[in-house]
Every structure is written in structure tokens, then in C-alpha cells.
Design a protein around this motif. Structure first.
Motif, PDB file in Angstrom:
ATOM      1  N   PHE A  79       1.506  -1.478   0.264  1.00  0.00           N
ATOM      2  CA  PHE A  79       0.048  -0.133   0.199  1.00  0.00           C
ATOM      3  C   PHE A  79       1.169   1.694   0.100  1.00  0.00           C
ATOM      4  O   PHE A  79       0.987   2.055  -0.593  1.00  0.00           O
ATOM      5  N   LEU A  80       2.240   1.104   0.659  1.00  0.00           N
ATOM      6  CA  LEU A  80       2.857   2.603   1.178  1.00  0.00           C
ATOM      7  C   LEU A  80       3.622   2.574  -0.344  1.00  0.00           C
ATOM      8  O   LEU A  80       3.889   3.165  -0.614  1.00  0.00           O
ATOM      9  N   VAL A  81       3.764   1.416  -1.232  1.00  0.00           N
ATOM     10  CA  VAL A  81       4.901   1.866  -3.102  1.00  0.00           C
ATOM     11  C   VAL A  81       3.508   2.692  -3.393  1.00  0.00           C
ATOM     12  O   VAL A  81       4.164   3.151  -4.632  1.00  0.00           O
ATOM     13  N   VAL A  82       2.038   1.391  -3.840  1.00  0.00           N
ATOM     14  CA  VAL A  82       0.973   1.831  -4.680  1.00  0.00           C
ATOM     15  C   VAL A  82       1.123   3.595  -3.762  1.00  0.00           C
ATOM     16  O   VAL A  82       0.983   4.525  -4.834  1.00  0.00           O
ATOM     17  N   ARG A  83       1.001   3.963  -2.612  1.00  0.00           N
ATOM     18  CA  ARG A  83       0.481   5.882  -2.558  1.00  0.00           C
ATOM     19  C   ARG A  83       1.888   6.457  -3.104  1.00  0.00           C
ATOM     20  O   ARG A  83       1.581   7.256  -3.255  1.00  0.00           O
ATOM     21  N   LEU A  84       3.060   6.136  -2.748  1.00  0.00           N
ATOM     22  CA  LEU A  84       3.903   6.883  -3.158  1.00  0.00           C
ATOM     23  C   LEU A  84       3.973   7.296  -4.686  1.00  0.00           C
ATOM     24  O   LEU A  84       4.489   7.712  -5.078  1.00  0.00           O
ATOM     25  N   ILE A  85       3.906   5.879  -5.013  1.00  0.00           N
ATOM     26  CA  ILE A  85       3.667   6.126  -6.698  1.00  0.00           C
ATOM     27  C   ILE A  85       2.712   7.600  -7.309  1.00  0.00           C
ATOM     28  O   ILE A  85       2.682   7.816  -8.247  1.00  0.00           O
ATOM     29  N   LEU A  86       1.351   7.077  -6.737  1.00  0.00           N
ATOM     30  CA  LEU A  86       0.890   7.565  -7.163  1.00  0.00           C
ATOM     31  C   LEU A  86       1.326   9.816  -6.866  1.00  0.00           C
ATOM     32  O   LEU A  86       0.465  10.355  -7.675  1.00  0.00           O
ATOM     33  N   MET A  87       1.716   9.641  -5.890  1.00  0.00           N
ATOM     34  CA  MET A  87       1.801  11.117  -5.167  1.00  0.00           C
ATOM     35  C   MET A  87       2.819  11.673  -6.071  1.00  0.00           C
ATOM     36  O   MET A  87       3.880  12.503  -6.507  1.00  0.00           O
ATOM     37  N   ILE A  88       4.094  10.536  -6.840  1.00  0.00           N
ATOM     38  CA  ILE A  88       5.682  11.388  -7.186  1.00  0.00           C
ATOM     39  C   ILE A  88       5.392  11.268  -8.106  1.00  0.00           C
ATOM     40  O   ILE A  88       5.633  12.133  -9.480  1.00  0.00           O
ATOM     41  N   TYR A  89       4.685  10.340  -8.718  1.00  0.00           N
ATOM     42  CA  TYR A  89       4.710  10.395 -10.853  1.00  0.00           C
ATOM     43  C   TYR A  89       3.574  10.699 -10.891  1.00  0.00           C
ATOM     44  O   TYR A  89       3.402  11.190 -11.935  1.00  0.00           O
ATOM     45  N   PHE A  90       2.506  10.090 -10.727  1.00  0.00           N
ATOM     46  CA  PHE A  90       1.173  10.700 -10.982  1.00  0.00           C
ATOM     47  C   PHE A  90       0.434  12.124 -10.452  1.00  0.00           C
ATOM     48  O   PHE A  90      -0.694  11.934 -10.918  1.00  0.00           O
ATOM     49  N   LYS A  91       1.433  12.728  -9.509  1.00  0.00           N
ATOM     50  CA  LYS A  91       1.161  13.937  -9.237  1.00  0.00           C
ATOM     51  C   LYS A  91      -0.438  14.330  -8.413  1.00  0.00           C
ATOM     52  O   LYS A  91      -1.027  14.887  -8.690  1.00  0.00           O
ATOM     53  N   VAL A  92      -0.686  12.706  -7.832  1.00  0.00           N
ATOM     54  CA  VAL A  92      -2.111  12.969  -7.516  1.00  0.00           C
ATOM     55  C   VAL A  92      -1.589  12.797  -5.473  1.00  0.00           C
ATOM     56  O   VAL A  92      -1.264  11.797  -4.968  1.00  0.00           O
ATOM     57  N   ILE A  93      -1.918  13.449  -5.702  1.00  0.00           N
ATOM     58  CA  ILE A  93      -1.244  14.316  -4.279  1.00  0.00           C
ATOM     59  C   ILE A  93      -2.965  15.010  -3.701  1.00  0.00           C
ATOM     60  O   ILE A  93      -3.654  15.675  -3.837  1.00  0.00           O
ATOM     61  N   ASN A  94      -3.398  15.000  -2.232  1.00  0.00           N
ATOM     62  CA  ASN A  94      -4.925  14.881  -1.535  1.00  0.00           C
ATOM     63  C   ASN A  94      -4.645  14.533   0.360  1.00  0.00           C
ATOM     64  O   ASN A  94      -3.508  13.834  -0.197  1.00  0.00           O
ATOM     65  N   GLN A  95      -5.015  15.298   0.704  1.00  0.00           N
ATOM     66  CA  GLN A  95      -4.910  14.840   2.217  1.00  0.00           C
ATOM     67  C   GLN A  95      -4.905  13.980   2.573  1.00  0.00           C
ATOM     68  O   GLN A  95      -4.743  13.096   3.777  1.00  0.00           O
ATOM     69  N   MET A  96      -6.222  12.755   2.409  1.00  0.00           N
ATOM     70  CA  MET A  96      -5.980  11.851   2.715  1.00  0.00           C
ATOM     71  C   MET A  96      -5.759  10.871   2.261  1.00  0.00           C
ATOM     72  O   MET A  96      -4.587   9.480   3.188  1.00  0.00           O
ATOM     73  N   LEU A  97      -4.689  10.948   1.268  1.00  0.00           N
ATOM     74  CA  LEU A  97      -3.013  10.033   0.296  1.00  0.00           C
ATOM     75  C   LEU A  97      -2.127  10.393   1.509  1.00  0.00           C
ATOM     76  O   LEU A  97      -1.522   9.055   1.704  1.00  0.00           O
ATOM     77  N   VAL A  98      -1.636  11.442   1.758  1.00  0.00           N
ATOM     78  CA  VAL A  98      -0.557  11.548   2.360  1.00  0.00           C
ATOM     79  C   VAL A  98      -1.065  11.002   3.895  1.00  0.00           C
ATOM     80  O   VAL A  98       0.029  10.587   4.629  1.00  0.00           O
ATOM     81  N   PHE A  99      -2.047  11.430   4.626  1.00  0.00           N
ATOM     82  CA  PHE A  99      -2.175  10.111   5.591  1.00  0.00           C
ATOM     83  C   PHE A  99      -1.639   8.974   5.799  1.00  0.00           C
ATOM     84  O   PHE A  99      -1.531   8.971   6.557  1.00  0.00           O
ATOM     85  N   PHE A 100      -3.412   8.196   4.806  1.00  0.00           N
ATOM     86  CA  PHE A 100      -2.771   7.114   4.809  1.00  0.00           C
ATOM     87  C   PHE A 100      -1.188   6.460   4.797  1.00  0.00           C
ATOM     88  O   PHE A 100      -0.261   5.293   5.040  1.00  0.00           O
ATOM     89  N   ALA A 101      -0.340   7.830   3.663  1.00  0.00           N
ATOM     90  CA  ALA A 101       0.673   6.758   3.035  1.00  0.00           C
ATOM     91  C   ALA A 101       1.675   6.872   4.627  1.00  0.00           C
ATOM     92  O   ALA A 101       3.040   6.473   4.745  1.00  0.00           O
ATOM     93  N   VAL A 102       1.620   7.971   5.171  1.00  0.00           N
ATOM     94  CA  VAL A 102       2.576   8.735   6.135  1.00  0.00           C
ATOM     95  C   VAL A 102       2.300   6.872   7.263  1.00  0.00           C
ATOM     96  O   VAL A 102       2.942   6.854   8.204  1.00  0.00           O
ATOM     97  N   LYS A 103       0.988   6.504   7.581  1.00  0.00           N
ATOM     98  CA  LYS A 103       0.536   5.407   8.452  1.00  0.00           C
ATOM     99  C   LYS A 103       1.310   4.271   8.217  1.00  0.00           C
ATOM    100  O   LYS A 103       2.004   3.924   8.771  1.00  0.00           O
TER     101      LYS A 103
END
Length: 368
Positions: free
Chosen positions: A268-292
Motif C-alpha cells: 500500500f505504501l509503494v502504491v501511494r508513493l507512486i501516485l504522489m510522486i509519479y502521477f502527481k495525485v496528492i490529497n490530504q487522505m492520501l498523504v495521511f495514509f501513506a504516512v500511516k
């Protein structure tokens, strides 16, 4: 065979089959192709497992693994894949239009019920069922798919609770397992809902396939009971050293760490990092659960190091204790190293004897 065990075994598997058929029915409604009903044949595996379990296990479960949960995953996961891959999603109407439609559907449904009460015939009951099904089919696809995801995870938890307990797990361990499933299901539902709702994700079929593959991979932890199994280590395993004692004494903790790092939080962490870094998909819940997910992975690795250091320290203390016993057992053999004449007359021999006796008295316990 106990009647309650038989009832739980049959009722739970019947719930699995009914929920799977609802998923297949929804796929046929969305795809407009009747041959998708062939997906219902996957439930034959669950019927076969039920017959074998009733015959050989008298309705009770197996040790470390639940075939009923695994076959339920096989029967329902393809339907959820097809629903998620259906891009031509039905447009969900506004709130006012939805309220008006719901009101009209309720009036039609009530009129059908009144007519069925007047005639009390089988045909009217069938008509009532048809109206009910038609009302369900008018719900937009997004709501249906999310509802199937939610009920799917609830069925996994409730079904595992209702299934008869096998010989390898106690009720206390089952309660621990169910509590783990509740937290796991919440994280999995958040993973699919937050990622697949993004428009950038929907525009990339490869990314949707990858997310669904990770989601399917995370489902494989539900048939396993290894994370709560406590094994008693025999002396032969402990004698093998660090690896034998470590993997035997902390087998349940290691399975828990492995499931978290390699099946759920790590992917789950790998997928969320790919979404934020490569696909530029950033929102509050995505960042929170990536940190979690990152914190969970780090804490699990930290726990792994703590367990390894604890086993190493226990082995070191055990080896020191064995050396002390060897010194105590060899104490009488060290006496009389000097000849009798020199030991009795020489002051140097007396000093050496006193020094040896003081060392052995400090290292070895005295017995009265």
C-alpha cells in the motif's frame, strides 16, 4: 456431528454463495451480457469444499487455513474486478432527483404490496420480487460497487466468526484474529476507495490493474490463521541455536510482521508513493495514509530487531550459565595440584590454594 456446528457451517457458506451471486448479477446488469452468469459456476468449488468438510472434518475448520474463506474470495473477486474495470459508469443523479425517484419507487412498491395482500397469490409475490429487484437495479453503479466492497469485507469478518473453530485455534486466538481483521478491512476499503476514485487513476488502465492486483494480494491474509498461532518449541529445535529458537518462539509475531510488511502496509505504501510522486495525485487522505503505512512498516521492522536482540541475549545468558556449571563441576579436580610436601610447607603454595578457592567460591554456588 453437533447440530450447532452443522448449522454454522452451512449458514456461513450459504451467505458466501448468496453474496457472490449478487455480485455476478450486478456484473450482468452492468455488462448487459447474460453469459457473465457463468461466473456463478465458481461457487461449485465452495459446494465441493462444504461436502468434504462435513464428511472428513464434521463441519469444523482446518488448522492454520480456512478453505471456505479462500474459495469465497475466488467466487467474488472476479465480479469486483469487472465492476471496477467498467469505465462507462452510470451517472448518479442529483439529490433532488434521487429523492423524487426514491419516492416514486416506494409508492410503486407499496402499491404492489397492497395488491399482493388482496390476492395472496404466488404470482403476486413474484411480481413483488421483480419490482424490488428493478428498484435495486436503478441505483447508480458507483454506489453499487462501493456497497459490494463494504459488504464483502463485512462478510469476511462475520463469516470467519461464524465458521466452526478447528483444532488449531482457540477462542481467545479467534478473537485476536477478528480484531486484526477489523483494522485490516478498514485500511483495505480506504485504499480502494481513495485511489480508484481519482480521475488520473481511471485514465490509466495499467494503474487500475496494478491497484486491483495489490488489493487482491492483500485479500490473501484473510484465509490465514498463522498470525495468532503459538507453537511450543521442543528442546531439539532450541538446541539448533539462534535461528531455531527465533523462528519457533516468535513464529506468530514473525507472521504478523511478514503480513504487514509484504502483504498490506508495504505494498500500500509503494502504491501511494507512486501516485504522489509519479502521477502527481496528492490529497490530504492520501498523504495521511501513506504516512500511516510508513510508520507501521518502520515499527514492524523495529519490533523484528527487538525480538532478534532478545533471543540473542537469552542465548548468551544460557551459554554463561552452562559455563558456570562446568566450572563448578570441575572444582574438586583442581585441588591438589602441588605435591603434598610443598603444599603443606610452602607459603607460596598456600597462597595459590587460597586464591583458587576464592575464585571458585565467587563463581560457583555453595551447597550446605
Amino acid at each position: 456431528m453437533e447440530p450447532l456446528v452443522l448449522l454454522n457451517a452451512l449458514a456461513t457458506r450459504l451467505l458466501f454463495v448468496l453474496h457472490s451471486l449478487v455480485g455476478v448479477w450486478r456484473v450482468t446488469e452492468v455488462k448487459k451480457e447474460p453469459w457473465y452468469w457463468l461466473l456463478a459456476l465458481l461457487n461449485l468449488l465452495l459446494f465441493l469444499e462444504t461436502a468434504l468438510t462435513l464428511k472428513f472434518k464434521r463441519g469444523r475448520g482446518y488448522k492454520w487455513f480456512s478453505p471456505a474463506i479462500f474459495l469465497y474470495l475466488i467466487s467474488i473477486v472476479p465480479s469486483l474486478w469487472l465492476l471496477e474495470m467498467h469505465h462507462e459508469t452510470q451517472y448518479c443523479s442529483s439529490q433532488s432527483e434521487g429523492i423524487a425517484q426514491n419516492t416514486s419507487r416506494k409508492e410503486d412498491f407499496n402499491q404492489t404490496l397492497m395488491s399482493s395482500e388482496q390476492t395472496n397469490g404466488a404470482d403476486d409475490l413474484i411480481e413483488t420480487a421483480k419490482v424490488f429487484v428493478n428498484n435495486l437495479s436503478t441505483v447508480c453503479e458507483k454506489v453499487w460497487t462501493l456497497g459490494l466492497h463494504q459488504t464483502f469485507l463485512l462478510m469476511l469478518i462475520i463469516g470467519r466468526w461464524l465458521l466452526p473453530i478447528g483444532g488449531g485455534i482457540t477462542r481467545d486466538q479467534l478473537s485476536q484474529l477478528l480484531l486484526m481483521f477489523v483494522g485490516t478491512a478498514a485500511d483495505i476499503l480506504e485504499f480502494t476507495s481513495e485511489t480508484l476514485e481519482e480521475q488520473n487513476v481511471r485514465n490509466s488502465p495499467v494503474l487500475v490493474y496494478a491497484i486491483l492486483a495489490i488489493w487482491t494480494w492483500s485479500m490473501l491474509q484473510f484465509p490465514l490463521d498463522l498470525a495468532v498461532q503459538h507453537v511450543v518449541c521442543p528442546s531439539s529445535v532450541i538446541a539448533r541455536g539462534f535461528s531455531g529458537l527465533f523462528f519457533c518462539q516468535y513464529s506468530a509475531d514473525l507472521w504478523n510482521i511478514g503480513i504487514s510488511v509484504f502483504i498490506q502496509d508495504g505494498p500500500f505504501l509503494v502504491v501511494r508513493l507512486i501516485l504522489m510522486i509519479y502521477f502527481k495525485v496528492i490529497n490530504q487522505m492520501l498523504v495521511f495514509f501513506a504516512v500511516k503505512n510508513f510508520l507501521v512498516v518502520v515499527l514492524q521492522l523495529y519490533r523484528l530487531v527487538v525480538l532478534a536482540l532478545g533471543v540473542r541475549a537469552s542465548l548468551r545468558n544460557q551459554s554463561k550459565g552452562q559455563k558456570g556449571e562446568d566450572n563448578c563441576s570441575g572444582q574438586p579436580a583442581k585441588r591438589g595440584l602441588l605435591p603434598r610436601g610443598r603444599e603443606s610447607n610452602s607459603k607460596e603454595g598456600l597462597a595459590i590454594a587460597l586464591q583458587a578457592s576464592s575464585v571458585t567460591s565467587d563463581d560457583c554456588p555453595t551447597t550446605l
